[in-house]
Design an enzyme around this catalytic site. Structure first.
Site, mmCIF file in Angstrom:
data_model
loop_
_atom_site.group_PDB
_atom_site.id
_atom_site.type_symbol
_atom_site.label_atom_id
_atom_site.label_comp_id
_atom_site.label_asym_id
_atom_site.label_seq_id
_atom_site.Cartn_x
_atom_site.Cartn_y
_atom_site.Cartn_z
ATOM 1 N N HIS A 15 36.916 19.732 10.887
ATOM 2 C CA HIS A 15 36.925 19.563 9.428
ATOM 3 C C HIS A 15 37.166 20.903 8.733
ATOM 4 O O HIS A 15 37.946 20.990 7.777
ATOM 5 C CB HIS A 15 35.580 19.010 8.946
ATOM 6 C CG HIS A 15 35.378 17.557 9.201
ATOM 7 N ND1 HIS A 15 36.334 16.599 8.942
ATOM 8 C CD2 HIS A 15 34.292 16.875 9.675
ATOM 9 C CE1 HIS A 15 35.864 15.402 9.237
ATOM 10 N NE2 HIS A 15 34.626 15.541 9.696
ATOM 11 N N VAL B 45 47.746 12.589 9.365
ATOM 12 C CA VAL B 45 48.379 13.039 10.608
ATOM 13 C C VAL B 45 49.245 11.895 11.129
ATOM 14 O O VAL B 45 48.777 10.754 11.229
ATOM 15 C CB VAL B 45 47.324 13.435 11.662
ATOM 16 C CG1 VAL B 45 47.989 13.792 12.984
ATOM 17 C CG2 VAL B 45 46.487 14.611 11.161
ATOM 18 N N TRP C 198 39.867 7.796 10.850
ATOM 19 C CA TRP C 198 40.065 6.538 10.123
ATOM 20 C C TRP C 198 40.285 6.779 8.627
ATOM 21 O O TRP C 198 40.415 5.838 7.849
ATOM 22 C CB TRP C 198 38.894 5.584 10.352
ATOM 23 C CG TRP C 198 37.597 6.016 9.730
ATOM 24 C CD1 TRP C 198 37.080 5.612 8.526
ATOM 25 C CD2 TRP C 198 36.648 6.948 10.262
ATOM 26 N NE1 TRP C 198 35.877 6.229 8.284
ATOM 27 C CE2 TRP C 198 35.590 7.056 9.336
ATOM 28 C CE3 TRP C 198 36.589 7.703 11.447
ATOM 29 C CZ2 TRP C 198 34.493 7.892 9.551
ATOM 30 C CZ3 TRP C 198 35.496 8.530 11.656
ATOM 31 C CH2 TRP C 198 34.468 8.619 10.714
ATOM 32 N N THR D 165 29.577 17.953 18.507
ATOM 33 C CA THR D 165 29.333 17.894 17.058
ATOM 34 C C THR D 165 29.988 19.093 16.386
ATOM 35 O O THR D 165 30.646 18.968 15.350
ATOM 36 C CB THR D 165 27.827 17.856 16.749
ATOM 37 O OG1 THR D 165 27.282 16.637 17.271
ATOM 38 C CG2 THR D 165 27.563 17.920 15.254
ATOM 39 N N HIS E 50 33.793 18.683 16.323
ATOM 40 C CA HIS E 50 34.146 17.763 15.234
ATOM 41 C C HIS E 50 34.081 18.477 13.882
ATOM 42 O O HIS E 50 35.020 18.396 13.078
ATOM 43 C CB HIS E 50 33.174 16.580 15.275
ATOM 44 C CG HIS E 50 33.358 15.568 14.188
ATOM 45 N ND1 HIS E 50 34.038 14.381 14.372
ATOM 46 C CD2 HIS E 50 32.921 15.547 12.892
ATOM 47 C CE1 HIS E 50 34.024 13.682 13.246
ATOM 48 N NE2 HIS E 50 33.350 14.366 12.329
ATOM 49 N N GLU E 51 32.995 19.192 13.635
ATOM 50 C CA GLU E 51 32.810 19.826 12.328
ATOM 51 C C GLU E 51 33.752 21.015 12.122
ATOM 52 O O GLU E 51 34.254 21.227 11.015
ATOM 53 C CB GLU E 51 31.351 20.261 12.149
ATOM 54 C CG GLU E 51 30.327 19.133 12.220
ATOM 55 C CD GLU E 51 30.572 18.009 11.229
ATOM 56 O OE1 GLU E 51 31.316 18.210 10.243
ATOM 57 O OE2 GLU E 51 30.028 16.910 11.445
ATOM 58 N N THR F 75 48.431 10.071 15.038
ATOM 59 C CA THR F 75 47.180 9.383 15.359
ATOM 60 C C THR F 75 47.276 7.947 14.852
ATOM 61 O O THR F 75 47.716 7.720 13.725
ATOM 62 C CB THR F 75 45.968 10.079 14.711
ATOM 63 O OG1 THR F 75 46.183 10.196 13.302
ATOM 64 C CG2 THR F 75 45.758 11.461 15.305
ATOM 65 N N HIS G 169 38.557 12.712 9.107
ATOM 66 C CA HIS G 169 38.144 11.677 10.055
ATOM 67 C C HIS G 169 39.362 10.834 10.412
ATOM 68 O O HIS G 169 40.205 10.558 9.553
ATOM 69 C CB HIS G 169 37.055 10.796 9.446
ATOM 70 C CG HIS G 169 35.721 11.474 9.376
ATOM 71 N ND1 HIS G 169 34.885 11.380 8.284
ATOM 72 C CD2 HIS G 169 35.068 12.267 10.278
ATOM 73 C CE1 HIS G 169 33.781 12.078 8.512
ATOM 74 N NE2 HIS G 169 33.874 12.629 9.709
ATOM 75 N N ASP H 248 44.474 9.702 7.991
ATOM 76 C CA ASP H 248 43.907 11.029 8.249
ATOM 77 C C ASP H 248 44.939 12.123 7.993
ATOM 78 O O ASP H 248 44.727 13.279 8.347
ATOM 79 C CB ASP H 248 43.364 11.122 9.675
ATOM 80 C CG ASP H 248 44.444 10.950 10.740
ATOM 81 O OD1 ASP H 248 45.592 10.593 10.387
ATOM 82 O OD2 ASP H 248 44.148 11.167 11.934
#
Length: 320
Positions: A233, A251, A241, A226, A229-230, A254, A239, A249
């Site tokens: 950000h 990028v 998607w 977690t 992931h954060e 991906t 994210h 995203d």
């Protein structure tokens, strides 16, 4: 008659309070079965409250596009950017007062995940082996600040970052990554502030039940991902998607995802977006369980490097 009415009212109020306390206790005890990240929702609220934030973020995106592929510059330790981390612990229960060992376990996970030292790194499928990346950033625990609270949950309005609301203000937020461990509530595992936001609220918030590897950490979010992931950000990763059906995203390497993936998706998992690519479900910026995420991409690494290079939104973290 008045005494009877008052007594009845008092009894009803007592019953209501007991129910409220019971509901709060139950909510506090419940463990998320699906990943919930409030970063995008928090961003939307911040954009609404501060129209100038959109301007700053657009400037950051322009700079990022111009400097994608930049090498890290400024202060390097053993060839890497080293980020001091301040962990702010807000606790109501003993379990929420996470131990120093649990905190250090989270720092250890960040160091592994951001340096391709995680044991599952080699599980990346051959299709994505050419773009899996070592971000090359290290984290060092600088300080732990603890504060007892009576709050059952803090929500996502940054109250935990404000002394006036019972929280803990960030420490040196332009040179230190602040993390808050607390009870967030609402099924949210964590959230972060993107570059460009106010330094008074900058950092990452993780629910204490999903912080690190031990103690109060709960499966299937007990591998410290977690925070990975954060922090992604916080380093300007979106994210995977794009927070939209077949979104972007920002990028290039991906694949386009339909939407968030949950749990442990079977591989290959095909998108129904244009070209029907195999989705990179094992990317840290998806919503899968901790055990199912284990890579960043080269494009994500380049995006991160841009914010730490001279003139970047987080360049102050890389200065002498």
């Amino acid at each position: 008659m008045k005494k009877v009415i008052i007594t009845t009212f008092a009894a009803l109020m007592l019953f209501a309070c007991q129910n409220e306390q019971s509901d709060s206790a139950n909510a506090d005890a419940s463990v998320a079965s699906r990943r919930g990240c409030a970063t995008q929702e928090v961003l939307e609220a911040q954009l609404k409250a501060d129209p100038t934030l959109a301007i700053r973020m657009n400037e950051i995106e322009t700079f990022t596009a111009q400097h994608t592929g930049s090498n890290f510059t400024g202060r390097l330790v053993n060839g890497k950017i080293e980020i001091p981390v301040v962990v702010n612990v807000l606790y109501r229960t003993a379990a929420q007062n996470i131990s120093d060992a649990q905190i250090q376990s989270q720092i250890d996970v960040l160091n592994k995940d951001f340096n391709a030292l995680n044991s599952d790194y080699n599980n990346v499928p051959a299709l994505f082996a050419g773009v899996k990346a070592n971000i090359g950033i290290t984290f060092v625990l600088d300080q732990v600040i603890r504060k007892s609270t009576t709050k059952t949950s803090w929500g996502t309005n940054d109250a935990m970052k404000k002394t006036a609301q019972g929280g803990i203000a960030p420490t040196s937020p332009t040179t230190k990554l602040n993390m808050w461990s607390c009870a967030i509530g609402g099924g949210i595992l964590g959230y972060a502030q993107f570059p460009g936001g106010s330094s008074a609220t900058d950092g990452v918030v993780i629910d204490s039940r999903y912080f690190g590897l031990s103690g109060s950490a709960n499966a299937p979010f007990n591998l410290g991902r977690t925070a990975t992931h954060e922090v992604g950000h916080w380093m300007n990763l979106r994210h995977i998607w794009g927070d939209a059906t077949c979104g972007s995203d920002l990028v290039a390497d991906t694949p386009t995802h339909n939407t968030a993936n949950y749990g442990v998706p079977a591989y290959p998992h095909y998108s129904t977006c244009s070209g029907t690519p195999v989705e990179m479900t094992m990317n840290y910026m998806d919503y899968v369980d901790d055990a199912a995420m284990y890579m960043f991409s080269t494009g994500q690494k380049n995006r991160i490097a841009a914010i730490f290079t001279t003139g970047g939104a987080r360049a102050s973290f890389a200065q002498p």
